[in-house]
Design an enzyme around this catalytic site. Structure first.
Site, PDB file in Angstrom:
ATOM      1  N   ASP A  49      24.690  -9.094 -22.012  1.00 60.74           N
ATOM      2  CA  ASP A  49      25.130  -8.824 -23.288  1.00 60.74           C
ATOM      3  C   ASP A  49      26.456  -8.230 -23.441  1.00 60.74           C
ATOM      4  O   ASP A  49      27.190  -7.927 -24.276  1.00 60.74           O
ATOM      5  CB  ASP A  49      24.238  -8.566 -24.334  1.00 60.74           C
ATOM      6  CG  ASP A  49      23.633  -6.998 -23.971  1.00 60.74           C
ATOM      7  OD1 ASP A  49      23.943  -6.527 -23.021  1.00 60.74           O
ATOM      8  OD2 ASP A  49      22.883  -6.543 -25.027  1.00 60.74           O
ATOM      9  N   ASP A  88      20.317 -12.336 -21.128  1.00 58.96           N
ATOM     10  CA  ASP A  88      20.219 -11.191 -21.868  1.00 58.96           C
ATOM     11  C   ASP A  88      19.401 -11.460 -23.092  1.00 58.96           C
ATOM     12  O   ASP A  88      20.112 -12.209 -23.869  1.00 58.96           O
ATOM     13  CB  ASP A  88      21.363 -10.014 -21.977  1.00 58.96           C
ATOM     14  CG  ASP A  88      21.170  -8.807 -21.146  1.00 58.96           C
ATOM     15  OD1 ASP A  88      19.879  -8.562 -20.816  1.00 58.96           O
ATOM     16  OD2 ASP A  88      22.178  -8.177 -20.756  1.00 58.96           O
ATOM     17  N   LYS A 118      16.204 -10.973 -19.884  1.00 56.94           N
ATOM     18  CA  LYS A 118      16.302  -9.732 -19.739  1.00 56.94           C
ATOM     19  C   LYS A 118      16.011  -8.763 -21.059  1.00 56.94           C
ATOM     20  O   LYS A 118      16.717  -8.979 -21.902  1.00 56.94           O
ATOM     21  CB  LYS A 118      17.469  -9.113 -18.896  1.00 56.94           C
ATOM     22  CG  LYS A 118      17.290  -7.624 -18.712  1.00 56.94           C
ATOM     23  CD  LYS A 118      18.236  -7.236 -17.702  1.00 56.94           C
ATOM     24  CE  LYS A 118      19.994  -7.066 -17.883  1.00 56.94           C
ATOM     25  NZ  LYS A 118      20.238  -6.166 -19.312  1.00 56.94           N
ATOM     26  N   GLU A 120      15.654  -4.851 -22.693  1.00 56.92           N
ATOM     27  CA  GLU A 120      15.809  -3.198 -22.577  1.00 56.92           C
ATOM     28  C   GLU A 120      14.748  -2.371 -22.954  1.00 56.92           C
ATOM     29  O   GLU A 120      14.076  -2.878 -23.781  1.00 56.92           O
ATOM     30  CB  GLU A 120      17.309  -2.889 -23.302  1.00 56.92           C
ATOM     31  CG  GLU A 120      18.514  -3.355 -22.727  1.00 56.92           C
ATOM     32  CD  GLU A 120      19.956  -2.834 -23.302  1.00 56.92           C
ATOM     33  OE1 GLU A 120      19.712  -1.530 -24.224  1.00 56.92           O
ATOM     34  OE2 GLU A 120      20.834  -3.119 -22.943  1.00 56.92           O
ATOM     35  N   GLU A 187      19.714   1.185 -14.756  1.00 53.99           N
ATOM     36  CA  GLU A 187      21.261   1.524 -14.964  1.00 53.99           C
ATOM     37  C   GLU A 187      21.758   3.083 -15.173  1.00 53.99           C
ATOM     38  O   GLU A 187      20.853   3.780 -15.933  1.00 53.99           O
ATOM     39  CB  GLU A 187      21.761   0.826 -16.210  1.00 53.99           C
ATOM     40  CG  GLU A 187      23.129   0.977 -16.453  1.00 53.99           C
ATOM     41  CD  GLU A 187      23.861  -0.146 -17.439  1.00 53.99           C
ATOM     42  OE1 GLU A 187      23.305  -0.988 -18.164  1.00 53.99           O
ATOM     43  OE2 GLU A 187      24.859   0.240 -17.804  1.00 53.99           O
TER      44      GLU A 187
HETATM   45  O1  KIV Z   1      24.891  -6.851 -19.996  1.00 51.13           O
HETATM   46  C1  KIV Z   1      24.819  -6.324 -18.727  1.00 51.13           C
HETATM   47  O2  KIV Z   1      26.135  -6.727 -18.232  1.00 51.13           O
HETATM   48  C2  KIV Z   1      23.956  -5.658 -18.317  1.00 51.13           C
HETATM   49  C3  KIV Z   1      24.072  -5.268 -16.708  1.00 51.13           C
HETATM   50  C4  KIV Z   1      25.054  -3.816 -16.906  1.00 51.13           C
HETATM   51  C5  KIV Z   1      22.905  -4.940 -15.998  1.00 51.13           C
HETATM   52  O3  KIV Z   1      22.855  -5.484 -18.440  1.00 51.13           O
END
Ligand code: KIV
Length: 277
Positions: A49, A88, A118, A120, A187
């Site tokens: 994202d 994401d 993914k 968070e 991260e």
């Molecule tokens: O959105 C993104 O680019 C990420 C990376 C920083 C892992 O989540």
């Protein structure tokens, strides 16, 4: 099912099995041409994202929508045929309940053909990760600096530099591994903590501003290519495309103004034997 299915893309179990082995090569990717270029060399492409900031000039990732993620993920899927593609889940698409997370993640998988999503968050997201994985949606977790929490934390702040923060972050890592995540992004995390987490959980850790001990590394592609005028400390620039693009555009502008472009090789002559009108 009667016919056996051959997967030509890297699979989730293959990534999972790389724990402690050859480091997993990951990059973010948001469009088809670059997906085709990266596909040969990376194991995992993340449609992150961060595209809200990188592609659309947003200040944070909070304005990114599910439709935006799906649009870019479709482009990446058209360009890449070998790497595992993870997409994401944007802010607001999975936090409310595991059921809503499932509906949105299933939509992402069905409309894009990606393999995994993914999300968070550590312990607070564990129930959702469990719900999704039990229903066929592979999940990569993301702990440490979690950009979708930026309005709570007041900025993109590194985690774990004060030892008092360690127990909660270690608990996050354990919770998402227990919940069934197949890998986790660490991260913006103090190196000794990232190393400790890597050696204490059974799933691969993918570092970004974390530790060389992680089971894999990820960077935002535009950062490592030198397109970000203010890259974070953890970025190593492998090219300086920002400067090269500027030089190229400067030369083009000069050629257009002096009529040096287009040249004879760039124009279409008439067919032989016909005369122009
Ligand atoms: O959105 C993104 O680019 C990420 C990376 C920083 C892992 O989540």
């Amino acid at each position: 099912m009667s016919a056996s299915v051959e997967f030509r893309r890297t699979t989730v179990p293959e990534i999972r099995a790389r724990k402690g082995g050859t480091p997993i090569v990951c990059l973010t990717c948001y469009h088809a041409h670059t997906a085709r270029l990266l596909d040969k060399y990376v194991d995992l492409l993340l449609v992150g994202d961060s595209l809200g900031m990188v592609m659309h000039g947003m200040e944070t990732t909070l304005g990114v929508t599910l439709d935006m993620m799906i649009l870019h993920a479709k482009a990446v899927m058209r360009g890449a045929s070998r790497a595992l593609v993870v997409v994401d889940m944007p802010f607001g698409s999975y936090e409310e309940s595991p059921e809503i997370a499932f509906r949105n993640a299933a939509r992402v998988m069905q409309e894009t053909g990606c393999t995994a999503v993914k999300v968070e968050g550590g312990a607070r997201t564990a129930a959702t990760i469990k719900y999704l994985t039990e229903r066929g949606i592979p999940v990569m977790a993301h702990i440490g600096l979690t950009p979708q929490m930026v309005q709570i934390t007041g900025g993109f702040k590194t985690k774990g530099r004060d030892p008092s923060e360690w127990p909660a972050l270690e608990e996050d890592a354990k919770a998402i591994a227990d919940a069934g995540a197949f890998a986790v992004v660490l991260e913006g995390m103090a190196e000794p903590l990232a190393s400790r987490i890597t050696h204490s959980i059974p799933i691969p850790t993918i570092g970004i501003g974390a530790s060389p001990e992680c089971d894999g590394q990820i960077l935002v592609m535009e950062d490592m290519l030198g397109l970000n005028p203010k890259p974070p400390r953890f970025v190593r620039e492998y090219a300086h495309l920002g400067g090269e693009i500027e030089e190229a555009v400067k030369a083009y502008a000069a050629d257009v103004k002096s009529r040096a472009f287009p040249g004879r090789e760039n124009i279409y002559p008439m067919k032989k034997g016909s005369s122009g009108g």
